[in-house]
Design an enzyme around this catalytic site. Structure first.
Site, PDB file in Angstrom:
ATOM      1  N   GLU A 191       0.831  -1.209   0.000  1.00 55.65           N
ATOM      2  CA  GLU A 191       0.000   0.000   0.000  1.00 55.65           C
ATOM      3  C   GLU A 191       0.863   1.257   0.000  1.00 55.65           C
ATOM      4  O   GLU A 191       0.533   2.240   0.681  1.00 55.65           O
ATOM      5  CB  GLU A 191      -0.933   0.000   1.213  1.00 55.65           C
ATOM      6  CG  GLU A 191      -1.926  -1.137   1.208  1.00 55.65           C
ATOM      7  CD  GLU A 191      -3.034  -0.950   2.254  1.00 55.65           C
ATOM      8  OE1 GLU A 191      -2.799  -0.257   3.255  1.00 55.65           O
ATOM      9  OE2 GLU A 191      -4.123  -1.511   2.043  1.00 55.65           O
ATOM     10  N   GLU A 260      -6.430  -7.907  -0.505  1.00 53.41           N
ATOM     11  CA  GLU A 260      -6.954  -7.917   0.866  1.00 53.41           C
ATOM     12  C   GLU A 260      -8.445  -7.649   0.852  1.00 53.41           C
ATOM     13  O   GLU A 260      -8.871  -6.513   0.662  1.00 53.41           O
ATOM     14  CB  GLU A 260      -6.269  -6.849   1.732  1.00 53.41           C
ATOM     15  CG  GLU A 260      -4.835  -7.154   2.041  1.00 53.41           C
ATOM     16  CD  GLU A 260      -4.175  -6.071   2.904  1.00 53.41           C
ATOM     17  OE1 GLU A 260      -4.878  -5.368   3.647  1.00 53.41           O
ATOM     18  OE2 GLU A 260      -2.948  -5.930   2.800  1.00 53.41           O
TER      19      GLU A 260
END
Ligand code: GAL
Length: 891
Positions: A191, A260
């Site tokens: 991320e 995710e």
């Protein structure tokens, strides 16, 4: 003679042959295969695949638990296991690697391969993950000139060394797909797109460097970067969120991946527990595949436990259960696991059609209803279904995204009823095999049953007493005081306030600051006259501060970068002022973690003195790291000549900063074990030297746990449970850490808990319930690919079924409720409706009692028809007990 020589060589030949075979089996799990991708999917061995992945972080369980967790993932329908790699665990000291125990990554990957599943390895090496310091080893912040996660040479050097180490290790162990290993994909960074802008141009350069560095390792499988909208052309950018069905990768050449899927959330000390309803989760997953997704990973499929001091911050609890389909203890979390298993089976039935099409045909079915149809060369407009030959593959997803209303839609000449916020899956474009809002899977009610108190006195029945012949302390507790004074030879004195992590290097949560404050008669007179008291004032502090004056704990502050104003009382003359700074998990998210530090920031002073404020950073301070008990390692043997243990009196008053120890026997059986530390305050616990983790009996706010409606977008604040109760009271003690008897439990208590009430509990699903109606779909296992491509399937011969199963090693002891008809209520609150088949209980009892699992058809054929023309439902509640009957059942 000749013949005997021949014999020997024959055996030698045999064993040689066996060795070769063994080596082949142990290092090659698959025929070597290539992994690439196109705009639609990962291409495994020349086939596009729709992949379901199960997130399991290996150090959050013990190696002994891994095989079962992997098997349960496979049984639940996973194709892939996904894990991060935890740098801080693998390189605890710069240049010294550790790959054993819970950090035996190679073993974990091999177990995944042995089970026939693939592996997605997210190396990071920054991982976030609610893991201490985001997975960075704390020594990394001491590398001269380092700035994390930007175009910074010292950082890049360390990162490259570690990533290379991991990729090389995987290659050496033959674990990459083209070597016959399970690894089909890697991840670099995590991320980074969220914080890239914080670093200006350096951010962009670092991102490009990280991608290039990863690719240059020539691992031969694809790499992803999640949440990286500017990921380079040859790296797949992936989505992380509660929903990813609208996600568009940054290039039309890349497939739609969901690294995710947050199926729950993590928990903070003092918070309530998150719960993501499975109807919504299944909706999110179905929508993802409906709208073109092809790889979806549950974060987490098994969350597990933040053992030791591995949990991150601010303030993440020891449990990392995450409301995942497999709970912290390795037991199934129902109906989540079962409903998702059905969903996965439905998606798998669609796989041939899904991979055959580059994209779906979109059909608007209503204002908030839509269909996506996958199939070779379909032209939907005016489509006549009969035109498809028996070999045609056509799969469809029908969605109703209306949050309130059920919708009836027409699709390819048929009518379909879609509950609100749901997706129906039609692997043959005609038959619905699954709807995300119709849960047929059973529910579990789990309890932690009381097994052993760790203490006995006359009021406790004799059968509860833990007896260990070798251990005189077995029925009692011993105690030792943690000194609030200088004991360490390593302590040192300097002028000023040092930053917490610069001193502790995170080797302990605790950092002691000692100084002396002189108080004059004038000061005391001033305070009395003005009715004021002095106060310790700190501009900013995290996580816990305790203030001791002359050996007495006088105040505690808990917070995340909060201002401290702690009133204190001094005596005339010299006073000892001790500030104890404590961490509860280092920061794991954000830019500039290396600067974040811990403890105190800004000005630190004593206010309210006659002559004004006293700047405490002008004083001499003596620093001491950690607890004496930690230093002496009393948790490993419980004994140390330098530590004075005393018997703890039954009527002892709760005591702060105190060590306790006792011995206990392991409860019989295989059920997972928990320590109930609900009577304790805050501290840490160890069993046989294994660090169970931090504990903290801190109560969550009363409000915020309203009713939970699965309909509508989920966020982590929705559907909370456990409001008004302590966030965590049960702490997992893995079976592998226990011996049959004489297990040493050592507890360090900060705030004055009561060890006499600590108990050992067994975690199990005692109650199972299910509710399946005639309007449910037949069990997924009854459909097969041939049926669906062969067009010869008919619903009439397929009856819905109820499947009941106790956890392994348990059987159904009784059926508490059974009603075929129109039962009302929910698990543990069922009641009969107007319509009820009188034989319900006997039919279910006959089918299930004494068994680990049973299937019951939802049909009049079995129960008779108690009310014509009414849709019947079967509701059942059964009890499970351990089949060995040893262990707890006699209490
Ligand atoms: C994500 C992150 C994960 C984890 C998750 C929350 O943003 O990539 O590592 O921290 O949030 O559980």
């Amino acid at each position: 003679m000749i013949s005997s020589r021949l014999k020997i060589s024959f055996f030698q030949f045999l064993s040689f042959h066996l060795i070769i075979q063994f080596t082949l089996i142990s290092s090659n799990f698959f025929e070597p295969f290539n992994v690439t991708y196109d705009q639609r999917a990962l291409i495994i061995d020349a086939h596009r695949r729709m992949l379901i992945s199960a997130g399991i972080h290996y150090p959050r369980a013990t190696p002994e638990m891994w095989p079962d967790l992997i098997a349960k993932s496979k049984e639940g329908g996973a194709d892939v296991v996904q894990t991060y790699v935890f740098w801080s665990g693998h390189e605890p000291v710069k240049g010294q690697y550790y790959f054993e125990g819970r950090y035996d990554l190679v073993k974990f990957v091999k177990l995944v391969g042995e089970s026939g599943l693939y592996l997605h390895l997210r190396i990071g090496p920054y991982v976030c993950a609610e893991w201490n310091f985001g997975g960075f080893p704390v020594w990394l912040r001491d590398v001269p000139g380092i700035v994390f996660r930007t175009d910074n040479a010292p950082f890049k050097e360390e990162m490259q060394k570690f990533v290379t180490k991991i990729v090389d290790l995987m290659r050496e162990e033959m674990l990459l797909s083209w070597q016959g290993g399970p690894i089909i994909m890697f991840q670099i960074e995590n991320e980074y797109g969220n914080i890239e802008h914080s670093f200006g141009q350096g951010g962009k350069e670092y991102m490009t460097w990280a991608a290039g560095m990863a690719l240059a390792l020539d691992a031969g499988v694809p790499w992803v970067m999640c949440k990286q909208t500017d990921a380079p052309e040859n790296i797949i950018d992936a989505c992380n969120a509660y929903y990813c069905d609208g996600f568009k990768p940054n290039s039309p050449k890349k497939p739609i991946f969901w690294t995710e899927d947050w199926d729950g959330w993590y928990t903070t000390w003092g918070g309530s527990l998150p719960h993501r309803p499975v109807e919504d989760l299944a909706f999110a997953v179905a929508r993802f595949f409906q709208r073109g997704g092809s790889f979806q990973n549950y974060y987490m499929y098994f969350g597990g436990t933040n053992f030791g001091r591995t949990s991150g911050g601010p303030f993440y609890i020891t449990s990392y259960d995450y409301d995942a389909p497999i709970d912290e203890y390795g037991l199934l979390s129902e109906p989540k696991w079962g409903h998702l298993k059905d969903l996965h089976a439905a998606i798998k039935l669609c796989e041939p059609a899904l991979v055959a099409a580059d994209s779906a045909q979109y059909i608007k079915l209503g204002p908030k209803q839509e269909a996506h149809v996958y199939g070779g060369n379909l032209h939907i407009q005016g489509m006549d279904f009969s035109q498809f030959g028996s070999q045609s593959r056509c799969s469809a997803f029908l969605a109703n995204i209306d949050e309130r209303q059920t919708a009836t839609v027409r699709f390819l000449g048929q009518s379909f009823t879609l509950p609100p916020w749901s997706v129906s899956i039609l692997p043959d474009c005609r038959n619905t095999v699954f709807n995300t809002a119709k849960v047929a899977a059973q529910t579990h009610i789990k309890t932690a049953e009381y097994v052993l108190p760790l203490f006995s006195n006359s009021s406790v029945p004799a059968r509860f007493i833990v007896r260990n012949e070798d251990s005189p302390q077995s029925t009692s507790w011993m105690t030792a005081k943690e000194p609030i004074s200088l004991w360490s030879e390593e302590n040192f004195t300097v002028k000023g306030i040092l930053e917490h992590l610069n001193v502790t290097k995170d080797e302990s949560d605790y950092l002691w600051y000692f100084t002396r404050i002189y108080v004059s008669d004038d000061d005391i007179a001033f305070w009395e006259k003005n009715k004021v008291s002095p106060a310790v004032s700190i501009d900013s502090m995290r996580d816990v501060l305790r203030v001791f004056i002359n050996g007495q704990l006088t105040g505690s502050v808990v917070g995340h970068w909060v201002k401290v104003v702690q009133p204190v009382q001094f005596q005339k003359g010299y006073n000892e002022l001790v500030l104890l700074s404590q961490t509860v998990g280092l920061q794991n998210y954000g830019a500039f973690l290396e600067r974040d530090g811990a403890g105190f920031k800004g000005q630190i002073k004593l206010t309210g003195f006659k002559n004004g404020d006293m700047d405490l950073s002008n004083l001499l301070w003596t620093y001491q790291v950690g607890l004496k008990g930690e230093f002496l390692k009393v948790h490993t043997t419980g004994d140390n000549e330098k530590f004075e243990w005393f018997d703890l009196a039954v009527d002892a008053i709760p005591s702060t900063f105190t060590w306790y120890k006792t011995f206990f026997d392991a409860p019989a059986g295989d059920d997972p074990v928990a320590l109930d530390l609900g009577s304790m305050g805050k501290g840490q616990a160890w069993v046989n030297g294994h660090h169970i983790g931090r504990y903290w009996t801190i109560v969550s706010p009363k409000d915020g746990c309203g009713s939970c409606d699965y309909r509508g977008a989920y966020n982590s604040g929705k559907c909370r449970t456990n409001c008004g109760n302590p966030t965590q009271t049960w702490y997992h003690v893995p079976r592998a850490w226990l011996k049959a008897s004489n297990n040493l439990l050592v507890v360090f208590e900060e705030t004055g808990g009561n060890p006499f009430e600590i108990s050992v509990k067994l975690r199990s699903a005692k109650v199972i319930c299910a509710q399946v109606s005639e309007s449910h779909y037949p069990p997924l296992r009854k459909w097969s690919q041939t049926d669906l491509t062969g067009w010869n399937i008919s619903r009439n011969d397929m009856t819905p079924e109820m499947h009941l199963k106790c956890q392994d090693g348990h059987i159904m002891s009784s059926v508490e409720f059974a009603s075929y008809g129109t039962p009302k209520g929910s698990c543990q609150k069922f009641s009969r409706g107007n319509c009820h088949a009188t034989n319900s209980s006997s039919v279910v009892t006959k089918a299930c009692q004494g068994k680990n699992s049973c299937n019951i058809a939802i049909s009049n054929a079995l129960f008779g028809d108690p009310c014509r023309g009414v849709i019947k439902t079967l509701a059942v509640e059964a009890r499970c007990i351990s089949s060995s009957n040893s262990g707890y059942s006699h209490y």
